[in-house]
Design an enzyme around this catalytic site. Structure first.
Site, short mmCIF file in Angstrom:
data_model
loop_
_atom_site.label_atom_id
_atom_site.label_comp_id
_atom_site.label_asym_id
_atom_site.label_seq_id
_atom_site.Cartn_x
_atom_site.Cartn_y
_atom_site.Cartn_z
N HIS A 520 -13.49 4.75 4.42
CA HIS A 520 -12.37 4.05 3.77
C HIS A 520 -12.44 2.53 3.96
O HIS A 520 -11.74 1.78 3.28
CB HIS A 520 -11.04 4.58 4.31
CG HIS A 520 -9.96 4.65 3.26
ND1 HIS A 520 -9.77 3.65 2.33
CD2 HIS A 520 -9.04 5.59 2.99
CE1 HIS A 520 -8.77 3.97 1.54
NE2 HIS A 520 -8.30 5.15 1.91
N ASP A 524 -12.53 2.73 -1.42
CA ASP A 524 -11.16 3.20 -1.62
C ASP A 524 -11.16 4.48 -2.45
O ASP A 524 -12.15 4.81 -3.12
CB ASP A 524 -10.33 2.12 -2.33
CG ASP A 524 -10.15 0.88 -1.44
OD1 ASP A 524 -10.11 1.05 -0.22
OD2 ASP A 524 -10.08 -0.22 -2.00
#
Length: 547
Positions: A520, A524
């Site tokens: 992450h 995204d």
């Protein structure tokens, strides 16, 4: 706290090195694994990577300058940190290390020490061979096989032994000529880098005192022989010990014995190995008739596929008795544990699940394989599709650093391959530029090398994305741990026949589930989803991969 980086010993005979090129300058941010400089040794010019993180505060040896091993090369620490004490200490060390020229000529190995109470000196012509550092992350090595025995004549360039590192099993050649007088580690034994491996010298030379008193850096290295597996039963409470440093045999269900070492290696002649590769024979299914069960030419010629089974007979355990075997962790298994634990607990993983319609892909593969001398797998198609999709989504094809992201414009795809000791990830480089048949040939070659432990470090480094496929084992879906420094890994499941809805009607169909694990910090959720949409277009309409 600032760390002092000294001139490394990059070969067993290296006494000094020359800085060919600095790839970092004072003030640059350094990450673990970054290449600091290219250093010219007595054998080659090699990249030297950093094992520390911080800011490059000082360079001790300028480009083109030459210095002895262990001379101050650089200092890495926090930006603005005071390193004056380290610089003065480094200068005093260099002065104290200066020795008369005549004394220097009497010693062949500068880092060998002996007990203070011993008058043992290194005889003329005798060379001490230490455990080499065969990979950038190697801290210890295991002697898989000795190809020379004590008393054998050794020529410069002869292969002394096969050494198992944390990444692969590699051949280690001698840079000296003479007689192998002493072996410091037996087959199956492990030791730290620079521990005593062997002694080579003139025939008849007594080196027992040298071997007994050998030290590295003032501390005697500990020879870490692998613990012996035990079988324990509750009724007798007795231990059955097995010698693991010697070749052992395992019995297949067909009653055929196969010879292998404790770490799963097979003894096989080069000619037999070449013949097996040409015929597509799995060497683990071949029983050897040579010395110590070595597989030789006649074994390959007489091998009949289907007549042998690789499945082993389960160990007999009396009813109601507890029993277990202890297996020492190989260097590969240790490296897997270390790297995956680091990835899992440093990279914030999240997972995206998709299911693709495989009807067109199945028809495309059947038509493609109808061409003469052409055969591709679904995995080859997925590698190609991922490579093309990654070019459109460089964020997924990226690496994370504390102060920046590296968005790669080249695509090197790692393909996870299961081996008896664990898992290796050979890399298909510039996969987007290769045809499906080229990818298929590369993956097949890597798989063969992986099974025979012949992958080189170069073939396992540099991946920008990884694919793990368990579909051939019937696994429908699963999740994987990111292969750092990649930002994502794709888990590929089996193609499943099931009812699907098309045009408002339920019809028979074939689908495949894929799961992508993403870091992450770099990828995204929307970015990962867009990549999978692009991948879906290539997989469900594979002809677009040829445009």
């Amino acid at each position: 706290m600032a760390e002092v980086i000294n001139m490394p010993r990059l070969s067993d005979t290296m006494e000094e090195g020359t800085v060919a090129t600095w790839l970092k300058k004072v003030g640059d941010r350094i990450e673990e694994g970054d290449i600091l400089a290219e250093i010219e040794t007595d054998k080659a010019t090699m990249e030297f990577e950093s094992f520390n993180e911080g800011t490059l505060l000082h360079i001790g040896i300028e480009e083109g300058a030459t210095a002895k091993v262990d001379t101050l090369l650089a200092i890495i620490g926090e930006e603005g940190e005071d390193i004056s004490a380290l610089l003065s200490a480094g200068a005093s060390v260099e002065e104290s290390d200066t020795i008369p020229e005549a004394e220097d000529e009497e010693k062949d190995i500068s880092d060998v020490d002996f007990d203070s109470g011993s008058n043992e000196e290194l005889p003329e012509g005798v060379t001490i061979v230490t455990m080499p550092r065969l990979s950038d992350t190697m801290e210890e090595g295991t002697v898989a096989t000795w190809l020379k025995k004590v008393g054998d004549e050794v020529e410069e360039g002869d292969i002394l032994a096969e050494i198992e590192t944390d990444k692969a099993t590699m051949e280690f050649e001698s840079f000296q000529s003479g007689i192998l007088l002493h072996v410091g580690l037996q087959e199956g034994d492990s030791a730290k880098v620079d521990a005593l491996l062997a002694i080579i010298g003139p025939k008849g030379t007594d080196v027992s005192g040298i071997a007994k008193n050998f030290k590295v850096g003032g501390d005697e290295p500990k020879k870490e022989s692998k613990p012996e597996p035990k079988a324990v039963t509750s009724s007798s409470n007795k231990e059955t010990k097995k010698e693991i440093s010697k070749p052992s045999t395992s019995v297949t269900s067909s009653g055929v014995e196969k010879s292998s070492t404790s770490n799963g290696r097979l003894f096989v002649s080069p000619l037999a190995k070449k013949m097996a590769e040409e015929k597509g024979i799995n060497l683990s299914q071949v029983s050897g008739s040579g010395e110590n069960g070595r597989i030789v030419k006649r074994d390959i010629e007489n091998f009949t596929p289907g007549a042998h089974s690789s499945a082993t007979v389960a160990k007999f355990v009396p009813s109601g008795q507890e029993d277990f075997d202890e297996v020492p962790n190989s260097n590969m298994r240790k490296a897997i544990a270390k790297n995956l634990a680091k990835s899992k607990f440093t990279a914030p993983h999240y997972y995206l699940n998709v299911e693709f319609d495989m009807e067109n892909a199945m028809a495309f593969r059947a038509q493609y394989n109808s061409l003469p001398d052409t055969k591709i797998s679904y995995n080859d198609m997925i590698v190609k599709a991922c490579a093309l999709a990654l070019r459109e989504h460089p964020q997924v094809n990226s690496r994370w650093f504390d102060d920046r992201m590296q968005l790669n414009n080249h695509v090197h795809i790692g393909v996870a391959v299961a081996v008896p000791d664990g898992l290796v990830v050979p890399v298909v480089k510039f996969a987007n530029e290769q045809s499906l048949t080229q990818i298929g040939a590369a993956v097949k070659e890597f798989a063969g090398k992986a099974r025979n432990k012949k992958l080189t470090l170069d073939e396992m480094e540099g991946s920008t994305f990884t694919i793990s496929n368990l579909g051939m084992f019937g696994i429908e879906s699963f999740t994987s741990i990111i292969n750092q420094p990649n930002s994502a890994i794709l888990s590929v499941g089996a193609i499943v026949s099931k009812p699907v809805v098309k045009g408002g009607q339920v019809v028979a169909g074939n689908t495949m589930k894929l799961t992508m694990a993403c870091d992450h910090r770099t990828v995204d959720g929307a970015t990962g989803a867009q990549f999978l949409q692009t991948l879906k277009g290539y997989i469900e309409n594979p002809v677009t991969m040829l445009v």
